[in-house]
Every structure is written in C-alpha cells, then in structure tokens.
Design a protein around this motif. Structure first.
Motif, PDB file in Angstrom:
ATOM      1  N   SER A 217       0.821  -1.206   0.000  1.00  0.00           N
ATOM      2  CA  SER A 217       0.000   0.000   0.000  1.00  0.00           C
ATOM      3  C   SER A 217       0.857   1.259   0.000  1.00  0.00           C
ATOM      4  O   SER A 217       1.961   1.282   0.550  1.00  0.00           O
ATOM      5  N   GLU A 218       0.296   2.287  -0.617  1.00  0.00           N
ATOM      6  CA  GLU A 218       0.930   3.603  -0.609  1.00  0.00           C
ATOM      7  C   GLU A 218      -0.156   4.646  -0.374  1.00  0.00           C
ATOM      8  O   GLU A 218      -1.206   4.622  -1.038  1.00  0.00           O
ATOM      9  N   VAL A 219       0.082   5.526   0.566  1.00  0.00           N
ATOM     10  CA  VAL A 219      -0.907   6.547   0.914  1.00  0.00           C
ATOM     11  C   VAL A 219      -1.211   7.415  -0.318  1.00  0.00           C
ATOM     12  O   VAL A 219      -0.312   7.871  -1.016  1.00  0.00           O
ATOM     13  N   GLY A 220      -2.505   7.586  -0.581  1.00  0.00           N
ATOM     14  CA  GLY A 220      -2.944   8.412  -1.697  1.00  0.00           C
ATOM     15  C   GLY A 220      -2.926   7.716  -3.042  1.00  0.00           C
ATOM     16  O   GLY A 220      -3.368   8.267  -4.041  1.00  0.00           O
ATOM     17  N   VAL A 221      -2.409   6.490  -3.086  1.00  0.00           N
ATOM     18  CA  VAL A 221      -2.306   5.748  -4.351  1.00  0.00           C
ATOM     19  C   VAL A 221      -3.238   4.536  -4.349  1.00  0.00           C
ATOM     20  O   VAL A 221      -3.935   4.263  -5.320  1.00  0.00           O
ATOM     21  N   GLY A 222      -3.252   3.802  -3.237  1.00  0.00           N
ATOM     22  CA  GLY A 222      -4.125   2.637  -3.148  1.00  0.00           C
ATOM     23  C   GLY A 222      -3.471   1.473  -2.437  1.00  0.00           C
ATOM     24  O   GLY A 222      -2.337   1.554  -1.962  1.00  0.00           O
ATOM     25  N   THR A 223      -4.222   0.389  -2.351  1.00  0.00           N
ATOM     26  CA  THR A 223      -3.810  -0.788  -1.588  1.00  0.00           C
ATOM     27  C   THR A 223      -4.098  -2.051  -2.373  1.00  0.00           C
ATOM     28  O   THR A 223      -5.131  -2.148  -3.045  1.00  0.00           O
ATOM     29  N   THR A 224      -3.193  -3.014  -2.264  1.00  0.00           N
ATOM     30  CA  THR A 224      -3.410  -4.346  -2.823  1.00  0.00           C
ATOM     31  C   THR A 224      -3.232  -5.377  -1.717  1.00  0.00           C
ATOM     32  O   THR A 224      -2.184  -5.414  -1.073  1.00  0.00           O
ATOM     33  N   PHE A 225      -4.265  -6.182  -1.501  1.00  0.00           N
ATOM     34  CA  PHE A 225      -4.176  -7.323  -0.603  1.00  0.00           C
ATOM     35  C   PHE A 225      -4.030  -8.575  -1.456  1.00  0.00           C
ATOM     36  O   PHE A 225      -4.781  -8.758  -2.422  1.00  0.00           O
ATOM     37  N   THR A 226      -3.077  -9.427  -1.092  1.00  0.00           N
ATOM     38  CA  THR A 226      -2.851 -10.680  -1.823  1.00  0.00           C
ATOM     39  C   THR A 226      -3.003 -11.847  -0.861  1.00  0.00           C
ATOM     40  O   THR A 226      -2.276 -11.952   0.123  1.00  0.00           O
ATOM     41  N   VAL A 227      -3.961 -12.702  -1.169  1.00  0.00           N
ATOM     42  CA  VAL A 227      -4.241 -13.906  -0.382  1.00  0.00           C
ATOM     43  C   VAL A 227      -3.731 -15.114  -1.163  1.00  0.00           C
ATOM     44  O   VAL A 227      -4.004 -15.239  -2.356  1.00  0.00           O
ATOM     45  N   THR A 228      -2.990 -15.992  -0.487  1.00  0.00           N
ATOM     46  CA  THR A 228      -2.523 -17.228  -1.116  1.00  0.00           C
ATOM     47  C   THR A 228      -3.069 -18.408  -0.314  1.00  0.00           C
ATOM     48  O   THR A 228      -2.849 -18.494   0.894  1.00  0.00           O
ATOM     49  N   LEU A 229      -3.802 -19.275  -1.008  1.00  0.00           N
ATOM     50  CA  LEU A 229      -4.412 -20.445  -0.373  1.00  0.00           C
ATOM     51  C   LEU A 229      -3.846 -21.723  -0.973  1.00  0.00           C
ATOM     52  O   LEU A 229      -3.801 -21.854  -2.200  1.00  0.00           O
ATOM     53  N   PRO A 230      -3.438 -22.679  -0.138  1.00  0.00           N
ATOM     54  CA  PRO A 230      -3.088 -23.988  -0.693  1.00  0.00           C
ATOM     55  C   PRO A 230      -4.368 -24.668  -1.166  1.00  0.00           C
ATOM     56  O   PRO A 230      -5.394 -24.584  -0.500  1.00  0.00           O
ATOM     57  N   LEU A 231      -4.318 -25.285  -2.349  1.00  0.00           N
ATOM     58  CA  LEU A 231      -5.515 -25.926  -2.899  1.00  0.00           C
ATOM     59  C   LEU A 231      -5.439 -27.432  -2.762  1.00  0.00           C
ATOM     60  O   LEU A 231      -4.400 -28.046  -2.997  1.00  0.00           O
ATOM     61  N   HIS A 232      -6.559 -28.009  -2.365  1.00  0.00           N
ATOM     62  CA  HIS A 232      -6.741 -29.456  -2.352  1.00  0.00           C
ATOM     63  C   HIS A 232      -7.988 -29.709  -3.180  1.00  0.00           C
ATOM     64  O   HIS A 232      -9.002 -29.033  -3.010  1.00  0.00           O
ATOM     65  N   PHE A 233      -7.900 -30.621  -4.106  1.00  0.00           N
ATOM     66  CA  PHE A 233      -9.004 -30.888  -5.026  1.00  0.00           C
ATOM     67  C   PHE A 233      -9.783 -32.125  -4.611  1.00  0.00           C
ATOM     68  O   PHE A 233      -9.208 -33.108  -4.144  1.00  0.00           O
TER      69      PHE A 233
END
Length: 197
Positions: free
Chosen positions: A175-191
């Motif tokens: 994130s940067e003030v005045g520019v925006g935010t990115t949240f990144t979630v990483t999930l292990p997948l089981h099928f």
C-alpha cells in the motif's frame, strides 16, 4: 415526503441495517475464533462461482462511483474450501476496498488458480495505508491512522487473518498513501478430484 426523499431515507436505513448486520457478524465470528470454536469445514466447490456470487451481492448495494472488475485464470473447480470462512475473507477485502476508496475508482478483483494454490488479489485506488500502520492491521480493533471519519471497528482484517489461518493460507499487503492498496491472499488448494482429469 416526496418519492425522492422517501428513497433517500430508505437507502440510509438499508445501509444502516447492513452495517449493523456486518458488525454483529464480525463480533460473533471474532468471539468464536478467540474461543477456538471457529470450525474449518471444507467442501468441494467452484471457487470462481463463489467469487462471482459474492461480487454480485456486493454490486447490489454499490453506487456509481466504483467500478468492480473481476478476472479469473486457471481451473478452480472442485477445490476443497470452507465457503463460510472464505466468504468472510473475500467480502471483507472487497468491502474495505470500496469503503476506503471514498472518491470511487476501479477495484480490481483477481483470482489465479494452479494445481497447488489459489491467489486472490484485491486492488483499489483508495486512501492507502501508512507504512507504520501496516504491521498491526490484522490485530483486533486496529485501524490505520488515516481513516478519518470512515466508519469501521478494526475487526474485519483480524477475522480475515483467522479465517486464512484455518485454511493454512497467507495474506500480504502492499500500500501507498494516496495511491491505493493491494491485498494478496494465497491459499493452498486441495481438489476433490484430480484437476488434470
């Protein structure tokens, strides 16, 4: 009262009810998590369909200032996830992106799946989060110092973190003030079935 004033009052009441419902849900969820009673109950499901359903529900109450874009890549069918917990995660990240972008703008919601992980990114063009506040974001009742009068409890991201811990997933913020935010979630997948079949 004319029809326009009635509609405005109706909208205010509807938003107040939604905020109250969200607050009660957050308090109950954090209470369960703190008591060790938040259960992880994965079932096979289509992760793209889940994300699209959440997005459609959010768009119902969305004004004209925000543009939500959803992109998905890879096969995300028959993945074993807890729908209730993951819905908390995605809902919270999208609603925060909207709430902390008071001037509007584009919110990009992206899902990338491969044979072992799903990566969910929510990117906004909002107020951003000061560096000094980023380390405590996932603790209960903590909020960024620049939120001003934007309403919130500081519970949402704490719930996100607890839900992801149960999924053995991770979350990162850029994130940067005045520019925006990115949240990144990483999930292990089981099928539920072999994804290559």
């Amino acid at each position: 009262m004319n029809a326009e004033k009635k509609l405005k009052h109706h909208d205010k009441i509807q938003h107040a009810v939604l905020r109250m419902t969200q607050l009660l849900d957050d308090v109950l969820t954090i209470g369960k998590a703190d008591a060790g009673k938040l259960k992880f109950e994965p079932e096979p499901m289509d992760l793209v369909a889940l994300c699209q359903d959440i997005l459609e529900n959010i768009k119902i109450n969305l004004g004209f200032n925000h543009n939500l874009i959803f992109l998905s890549h890879g096969s995300c069918q028959d993945v074993l996830i807890d729908e209730r917990l993951l819905s908390h995660v995605v809902n919270n990240l999208l609603l925060n992106a909207i709430k902390y972008s008071p001037e509007g703008g584009t919110i990009k919601f992206e899902l990338n799946c491969n044979s072992s992980t799903a990566v969910i990114q929510v990117q906004d063009q909002g107020i951003g989060i000061p560096k000094k506040d980023q380390y405590q974001l996932f603790e209960s009742f903590e909020r960024a110092s620049n939120v001003g009068s934007i309403p919130g409890t500081g519970l949402g991201l704490a719930i996100v973190k607890k839900c992801l811990d149960l999924h053995e997933g991770t979350i990162a913020v850029n994130s940067e003030v005045g520019v925006g935010t990115t949240f990144t979630v990483t999930l292990p997948l089981h099928f539920a079935t072999n994804p290559n079949n």
